[in-house]
Design a protein around this motif. Structure first.
Motif, PDB file in Angstrom:
ATOM      1  N   ASP A 602       0.948  -1.101  -0.043  1.00  0.00           N
ATOM      2  CA  ASP A 602      -0.009   0.025  -0.165  1.00  0.00           C
ATOM      3  C   ASP A 602       0.809   1.196  -0.019  1.00  0.00           C
ATOM      4  N   GLY A 603       2.021   1.062  -0.458  1.00  0.00           N
ATOM      5  CA  GLY A 603       2.925   2.056  -0.222  1.00  0.00           C
ATOM      6  C   GLY A 603       3.714   2.630   0.922  1.00  0.00           C
ATOM      7  N   PHE A 604       4.280   3.522   1.252  1.00  0.00           N
ATOM      8  CA  PHE A 604       5.105   3.830   2.578  1.00  0.00           C
ATOM      9  C   PHE A 604       4.320   5.224   3.062  1.00  0.00           C
ATOM     10  N   GLU A 605       4.066   4.832   4.272  1.00  0.00           N
ATOM     11  CA  GLU A 605       3.206   5.982   5.065  1.00  0.00           C
ATOM     12  C   GLU A 605       4.643   6.972   5.444  1.00  0.00           C
ATOM     13  N   GLY A 606       4.554   8.431   5.143  1.00  0.00           N
ATOM     14  CA  GLY A 606       5.548   9.297   5.587  1.00  0.00           C
ATOM     15  C   GLY A 606       5.792   9.604   6.936  1.00  0.00           C
ATOM     16  N   VAL A 607       7.031   9.417   7.278  1.00  0.00           N
ATOM     17  CA  VAL A 607       7.088   9.268   8.788  1.00  0.00           C
ATOM     18  C   VAL A 607       7.692  10.733   9.399  1.00  0.00           C
ATOM     19  N   GLY A 608       7.836  11.684   8.201  1.00  0.00           N
ATOM     20  CA  GLY A 608       8.229  13.191   8.693  1.00  0.00           C
ATOM     21  C   GLY A 608       9.785  13.006   8.847  1.00  0.00           C
ATOM     22  N   ALA A 609      10.144  14.449   8.833  1.00  0.00           N
ATOM     23  CA  ALA A 609      11.612  14.721   8.938  1.00  0.00           C
ATOM     24  C   ALA A 609      12.256  14.318  10.236  1.00  0.00           C
ATOM     25  N   ASP A 610      11.517  14.651  11.302  1.00  0.00           N
ATOM     26  CA  ASP A 610      12.179  14.037  12.479  1.00  0.00           C
ATOM     27  C   ASP A 610      12.309  12.723  12.652  1.00  0.00           C
ATOM     28  N   ALA A 611      11.375  11.982  12.301  1.00  0.00           N
ATOM     29  CA  ALA A 611      11.729  10.435  12.242  1.00  0.00           C
ATOM     30  C   ALA A 611      12.825   9.849  11.572  1.00  0.00           C
ATOM     31  N   LEU A 612      13.089  10.631  10.425  1.00  0.00           N
ATOM     32  CA  LEU A 612      13.982  10.375   9.408  1.00  0.00           C
ATOM     33  C   LEU A 612      15.476  10.915   9.949  1.00  0.00           C
ATOM     34  N   ARG A 613      15.479  11.940  10.762  1.00  0.00           N
ATOM     35  CA  ARG A 613      16.545  12.255  11.583  1.00  0.00           C
ATOM     36  C   ARG A 613      16.888  11.386  12.583  1.00  0.00           C
ATOM     37  N   PHE A 614      15.867  11.112  13.174  1.00  0.00           N
ATOM     38  CA  PHE A 614      16.181  10.183  14.555  1.00  0.00           C
ATOM     39  C   PHE A 614      16.804   8.999  14.169  1.00  0.00           C
ATOM     40  N   THR A 615      16.303   8.069  13.091  1.00  0.00           N
ATOM     41  CA  THR A 615      16.655   7.004  12.731  1.00  0.00           C
ATOM     42  C   THR A 615      17.987   7.043  12.363  1.00  0.00           C
ATOM     43  N   LEU A 616      18.393   8.183  11.512  1.00  0.00           N
ATOM     44  CA  LEU A 616      19.914   8.393  10.910  1.00  0.00           C
ATOM     45  C   LEU A 616      20.841   8.421  12.137  1.00  0.00           C
ATOM     46  N   VAL A 617      20.382   9.240  13.007  1.00  0.00           N
ATOM     47  CA  VAL A 617      21.472   9.538  14.154  1.00  0.00           C
ATOM     48  C   VAL A 617      21.679   8.269  15.122  1.00  0.00           C
ATOM     49  N   ARG A 618      20.297   7.580  15.112  1.00  0.00           N
ATOM     50  CA  ARG A 618      20.267   6.253  15.937  1.00  0.00           C
ATOM     51  C   ARG A 618      21.457   5.362  15.485  1.00  0.00           C
ATOM     52  N   LEU A 619      21.247   5.201  14.003  1.00  0.00           N
ATOM     53  CA  LEU A 619      22.277   4.298  13.485  1.00  0.00           C
ATOM     54  C   LEU A 619      23.549   4.724  13.054  1.00  0.00           C
ATOM     55  N   CYS A 620      23.873   5.945  13.371  1.00  0.00           N
ATOM     56  CA  CYS A 620      25.152   6.491  13.136  1.00  0.00           C
ATOM     57  C   CYS A 620      26.310   6.219  13.935  1.00  0.00           C
ATOM     58  N   SER A 621      26.599   4.722  14.009  1.00  0.00           N
ATOM     59  CA  SER A 621      27.802   4.583  14.709  1.00  0.00           C
ATOM     60  C   SER A 621      29.109   4.794  13.983  1.00  0.00           C
ATOM     61  N   GLU A 622      30.228   4.463  14.792  1.00  0.00           N
ATOM     62  CA  GLU A 622      31.557   4.773  14.359  1.00  0.00           C
ATOM     63  C   GLU A 622      31.902   3.770  13.284  1.00  0.00           C
ATOM     64  N   GLY A 623      31.357   2.778  12.985  1.00  0.00           N
ATOM     65  CA  GLY A 623      31.531   2.127  11.847  1.00  0.00           C
ATOM     66  C   GLY A 623      31.911   2.740  10.526  1.00  0.00           C
ATOM     67  N   GLN A 624      32.018   1.817   9.622  1.00  0.00           N
ATOM     68  CA  GLN A 624      32.260   2.504   8.277  1.00  0.00           C
ATOM     69  C   GLN A 624      31.127   2.669   7.450  1.00  0.00           C
ATOM     70  N   GLU A 625      30.019   1.758   7.765  1.00  0.00           N
ATOM     71  CA  GLU A 625      28.860   1.676   7.157  1.00  0.00           C
ATOM     72  C   GLU A 625      27.651   1.866   7.949  1.00  0.00           C
ATOM     73  N   MET A 626      26.629   2.210   7.222  1.00  0.00           N
ATOM     74  CA  MET A 626      25.196   2.129   7.814  1.00  0.00           C
ATOM     75  C   MET A 626      24.196   1.522   6.961  1.00  0.00           C
ATOM     76  N   ARG A 627      23.664   0.501   7.511  1.00  0.00           N
ATOM     77  CA  ARG A 627      22.798  -0.200   6.450  1.00  0.00           C
ATOM     78  C   ARG A 627      21.452   0.317   6.769  1.00  0.00           C
ATOM     79  N   LEU A 628      20.743   0.429   5.746  1.00  0.00           N
ATOM     80  CA  LEU A 628      19.467   1.130   5.829  1.00  0.00           C
ATOM     81  C   LEU A 628      18.388   0.468   5.006  1.00  0.00           C
ATOM     82  N   SER A 629      16.983   0.625   5.478  1.00  0.00           N
ATOM     83  CA  SER A 629      16.115   0.050   4.721  1.00  0.00           C
ATOM     84  C   SER A 629      14.753   0.871   5.070  1.00  0.00           C
ATOM     85  N   LEU A 630      13.957   0.840   3.977  1.00  0.00           N
ATOM     86  CA  LEU A 630      12.786   1.898   4.352  1.00  0.00           C
ATOM     87  C   LEU A 630      11.986   1.716   5.548  1.00  0.00           C
TER      88      LEU A 630
END
Length: 967
Positions: A602-630
């Motif tokens: 049914d598509g993807f329900e937008g989560v807003g800029a804050d949720a995007l940002r929080f997710t990125l920050v939460r996953l932004c560890s000191e490794g060299q990579e960040m695995r992401l999916s929608l």
RNA sequence: GCGCGGUUAGCUCAGCGGCAGAGCACCUGCCUUACACGCAGGGGGUCGCAGGUUCGAAUCCCGCACCGCGCACCA
């Protein structure tokens, strides 16, 4: 409770509305403008004493569209900027875009192609005018997209690398480096892209590590004076033989010693060329005979120069063969020419062998075309002196063994390991080819005299040129895009002029970027900063992880595996989700599409800029990579924000329902506990931000909000809110105060939601007069003071509170294990242990809320050693069981309802676990080596642990006996 | 070839010398008046392999394997 209008909060978070409101409020308050404006005037409410904190944005290309890497990098920068702004710094984030020479020229050329217009026919000036038109229309899109993300730039200072000021900066540096002998012009073999028909720097060429499949052709070059004998040359590029000027062998190669100084006949041409000796030839490779083609190979060029051989260029700009080749080959593309040449050689009986061979083939990063090495006049920056200076600034010195780090440098990399990657590049640096044979870019400020060949360089047109314009022509080439980018931190602030901005905000504070442009950009900015201002352009360099898809592949447009940040924010229909995949047409397109259909029917329900940002920050560890999916954005960001939203609703409703005024009760134990935890959270968040540990920022806040605040404090508060007006007012004050702190801590990461919630919270707290002396001064959260992290922590209280949490969990577990109905209420008698003094008092203070959380009818507390049990709980009571904990023993009676068998099983398991640990601890303590070698504190800790384990074991055995006895 | 990362629960990752952790997924029970995008409880790991240092190693050192990244290139 009613969620009346006074609570002022929608039942459900609507990101779009919250985001629009945020920008309205920030803009009308000019919240992101600096204390001192670009003209040097302090803003009306500004404070010039605030210490500047500056970031210049890595300028996205004007052709760019926001991708996840941008979203990550700019979220990081915004987090840093907002944090420092709240901390009281005069925060400046300078936005802007890059003219992106070759890519923009390509994009516009394709537009013109589509209109049926040949850009060459249009001519240089008209073409450039078209590019500017294109830029006016589309060049600002990416900055608009950054705004959606919440980027708190000072948009008044938006810059473009082709702005007049920045262009003058480019010319100024060119002139300065030319005058200092650091820029020179020369005829060199450079990397040439036949598609874009321009020279490229070494950094713009990519070579697959394993090479690419090709062939090694062995070709006979007959001796000129004795065609019965020949030398066999091995080459991967037979088509370049037309440019051969010699055949080289190693001087000590016994096989060929007799050939040195003789002459061979160049196949297919009849030209006669010498056999020379050069130690640059590898004897082991191929036949040991190397054909020398100086115009089409940098290594051959060197050898040619050593032997005074004149290079012979056999190719045109588009890599077709030119008139220097035999007639039959003229005009052929290099690969056609190769086929034909091989055929002709074979026909002539000169092709001795063909073997498959992995060729280290360089390709142009942008066009993907195989690079041609081309001898041409180009401009270069002499990098060695610049790199040496940069190395010294990083604490390196050149010694016997080469460059070594001997002291702390002025530049800090985060993570620190990037410094050695940086240093290595500096140590091995080569000159930078800066001229490009395209039209879009900064024209090289050099003029050539038509007659004498004399060169005049000037920031503005030199006087001698003005005096006799007809005698001079300006250099046709433009500069590499990075020649303007490397000035970005200075030029955006006004350099070379001595502007108020430059004086105040340069050097900048932090640079955040992708590892992919460490050499292209970061290193060169350092060079320019040092060379032109004697300063590094920033103090800290943060290198963010690379964004990968869920299967670990780098996200790219051509693979169609990217997650579009705007789709994350706004949502996307199934068709929209599929579009990038369909456009990319990757080999696994069907599979990708099927996956999208399965995961998001049914598509993807937008989560807003804050949720995007929080997710990125939460996953932004000191490794060299960040695995992401929608789905991560929903799982992590949206879920967390919903939790925060609902907790805030709870607090606002509570605030709404308490008395408007009246005495404020004393803080209860749980009030003091949550404040202590909030203080801990603040100091951990600050530590994490200060050390660029963004994943920790996210984790700490997540844990605090979810586990401490929601799971425990809010649940306890529910009881207090009902237990009288004074306690209710106190509880509401704590709820509001802690929530306010939390919103402050979260604001750099999730600016929109926190600003929205704070506005409502502040109003409610004001109305009920509950700030308790800690009312934030600023109206806007974004300009409000970040918690200083120095608030008091009560570790003893936290420890006791943990025991209280274990008691509540213990009762719940007991109920679950005994198979009791969840709503069966129990009576509990808790006996304190001397190991945790004060626990009984805490429990007594929190008797009511604890009873509520654990669903108890009563909680009685007895001191260590135990006063007489109340009737029905004493030894021998039927179905009596206890919860054994290091800090207490809680007894209750299950009566007939309990599954005693299951409980016996549970006690056995516990005894088993305890036994294993007890044994290992005892073993450790009986090891003389441990007693002698270990830190005394550790030994002491182990002793205490053993005592506690033994004590618990004993109590559990007793319990087991009772359970058995009840049979 | 040289260099840099990574390998911990089914998945994504923390932990980096002294009791194996989180989130998601999974199982059980709950629509408890902020939240079912939720609450409570639970199961699940010889910490890539092999050596060594140490009283003690997921953690430090030395190899090896596999994955990823960067630099170099013998035509």
């Amino acid at each position: 409770m009613s969620s009346g209008p006074a609570a002022g909060l929608a039942t459900r978070l609507d990101p779009a509305a919250v985001e629009a409101e945020g920008w309205d409020r920030w803009e009308s308050a000019r919240a992101f403008e600096t204390e001192v404006d670009p003209g040097g005037r302090t803003r009306p409410d500004g404070d010039p004493r605030r210490e500047p904190f500056t970031i210049v944005i890595p300028p996205p290309n004007i052709t760019g569209r926001l991708h996840m890497g941008h979203a990550l990098n700019n979220t990081i920068q915004d987090v840093l900027i907002r944090y420092r702004r709240m901390e009281g710094r005069d925060a400046l984030w300078v936005p802007g875009t890059d003219h992106a020479g070759i890519s923009t020229q390509t994009v516009v050329r394709k537009h013109l192609d589509a209109e049926g217009v040949d850009y060459r026919e249009l001519g240089r000036d008209a073409f450039i005018a078209r590019v500017w038109e294109w830029r006016e229309e589309f060049g600002g899109v990416i900055l608009e997209q950054l705004r959606k993300l919440g980027a708190s730039c000072d948009y008044r200072r938006t810059r473009f690398t082709m702005d007049e000021g920045l262009s003058r900066a480019v010319r100024t540096v060119f002139k300065a480096l030319y005058d200092r002998g650091l820029i020179y012009r020369g005829k060199r073999v450079v990397n040439w892209c036949p598609v874009d028909r321009t020279a490229l720097s070494d950094d713009e060429v990519e070579t697959a590590p394993e090479g690419e499949p090709g062939h090694l052709w062995s070709i006979r070059y007959p001796l000129a004076d004795d065609p019965r004998h020949h030398l066999t040359v091995a080459t991967t590029r037979p088509e370049t033989l037309f440019g051969d000027v010699a055949v080289a062998v190693h001087p000590e190669d016994a096989r060929y010693r007799g050939f040195i100084g003789r002459r061979v006949q160049l196949p297919l041409t009849g030209r006669v060329i010498p056999v020379i000796a050069d130690s640059g030839v590898e004897r082991e490779f191929g036949t040991g005979c190397l054909k020398i083609t100086p115009a089409h190979d940098p290594h051959d060029f060197e050898i040619g120069e050593r032997h005074g051989l004149e290079p012979l260029n056999v190719m045109n700009e588009d890599a077709t063969l030119n008139d220097a080749a035999p007639e039959a080959f003229r005009g052929l593309d290099r690969y056609e020419a190769r086929r034909e040449a091989v055929e002709a050689l074979e026909a002539a009986g000169l092709l001795q062998a063909v073997t498959p061979h992995q060729v280290p083939l360089g390709r142009a990063q942008r066009s993907g075309a195989p690079i041609e090495y081309r001898l041409s006049d180009q401009w270069f920056v002499r990098m060695r002196p610049l790199a040496d200076r940069a190395l010294r600034r990083s604490g390196f010195e050149k010694g016997e063994a080469g460059w070594e780090k001997v002291r702390e440098g002025e530049l800090r990399f985060h993570p620190a390991r990037w410094e050695q990657v940086y240093a290595r590049w500096l140590i091995e640096i080569r000159d930078w080819t800066i001229s490009r044979q395209i039209w879009w870019g900064h024209r090289i400020p050099a003029w050539h005299h038509r007659e004498t060949g004399e060169v005049a360089v000037g920031v503005e047109t030199p006087a001698e040129v003005l005096a006799d314009p007809g005698a001079w022509r300006q250099d046709e080439d433009v500069l590499d895009t990075w020649f303007s980018s490397w000035l970005w931190p200075m030029s955006t602030l006004g350099w070379p002029d001595d502007t108020p901005d430059l004086a105040r905000y340069f050097p900048t504070s932090v640079l955040s970027t992708d590892k992919g442009i460490l050499f292209f950009w970061v290193a060169r900015m350092n060079f320019a900063g040092i060379e032109m201002t004697d300063r590094l352009p920033y103090r800290d360099v943060y290198i963010h992880p690379t964004v990968l898809d869920e299967r670990g592949a780098v996200m790219s447009k051509s693979k169609g595996n990217g997650v579009d940040p705007l789709a994350v924010i706004n949502g996307a229909t199934l068709a929209e989700l599929k579009r990038p995949v369909e456009e990319a047409r990757p080999t696994n397109m069907k599979e990708l599409l099927r996956r999208v259909e399965r995961n998001f029917p049914d598509g993807f329900e937008g989560v807003g800029a804050d949720a995007l940002r929080f997710t990125l920050v939460r996953l932004c560890s000191e490794g060299q990579e960040m695995r992401l999916s929608l789905s991560k954005f929903h799982e992590i960001g949206r879920r967390f924000l919903t939790k925060l939203w609902n907790a805030s609703r709870f607090a606002l409703i509570a605030l709404d329902e308490i008395d408007d005024e009246g005495p404020l009760g004393e803080p209860q134990a749980e009030d003091r506990w949550i404040v202590s935890r909030a203080n801990a959270c603040a100091s951990e968040v600050r530590r994490a931000l200060d050390s660029f540990d963004f994943a920790a920022v996210g984790a700490v806040l997540y844990r605090f909000v979810w586990n401490d605040f929601c799971d425990w404090y809010v649940e306890l508060a529910k009881v207090r809110l009902r237990s009288g007006p004074e306690a209710a007012r106190r509880t509401a004050a704590t709820l509001g105060g802690v929530l306010s702190d939390t919103l402050h801590l979260l604001h750099p990461v999730t600016p929109f939601v926190t600003e929205h919630l704070f506005a409502r919270l502040r109003l409610a707290m004001d109305r009920k007069d509950l700030w308790d002396g800690e009312r934030p001064e600023a109206d806007l959260l974004t300009r409000s003071a970040f918690p200083d992290g120095r608030g008091r922590r009560d570790r003893k209280l936290e420890e006791r509170f943990e025991a209280l949490q274990r008691l509540v969990s213990g009762v719940r577990k007991l109920r679950a294990d005994a198979g009791l109905p969840p709503d069966l209420r129990l009576r509990v008698r808790v006996e304190e242990s001397p190991d945790l003094p004060g626990f009984g008092a805490l429990l007594a203070e929190c008797r009511e809320p604890v009873a509520s959380l654990a669903r108890l009818t009563s909680v009685s507390v007895v001191p260590p050693g135990g006063a007489p049990s109340p009737p029905g709980l004493g030894p021998g009571a039927a179905g009596r069981v206890s919860i054994v904990d290091p800090a207490f023993e809680a007894q209750t009676v299950l009566g007939e309802a309990g599954d005693l068998e299951a409980l016996r099983h549970r006690v056995e398991r516990q005894l088993g676990r305890l036994g294993k640990e007890r044994e290992s601890t005892r073993k450790r303590l009986s090891n003389p080596g441990f007693l002698a070698g270990a830190d005394p504190a550790v030994v002491e800790q182990a002793r205490g642990r053993l005592a506690s384990l033994e004590d618990q074991t004993e109590r559990l055995r007793e319990l087991a006996g009772q359970l058995g006895g009840g049979r």
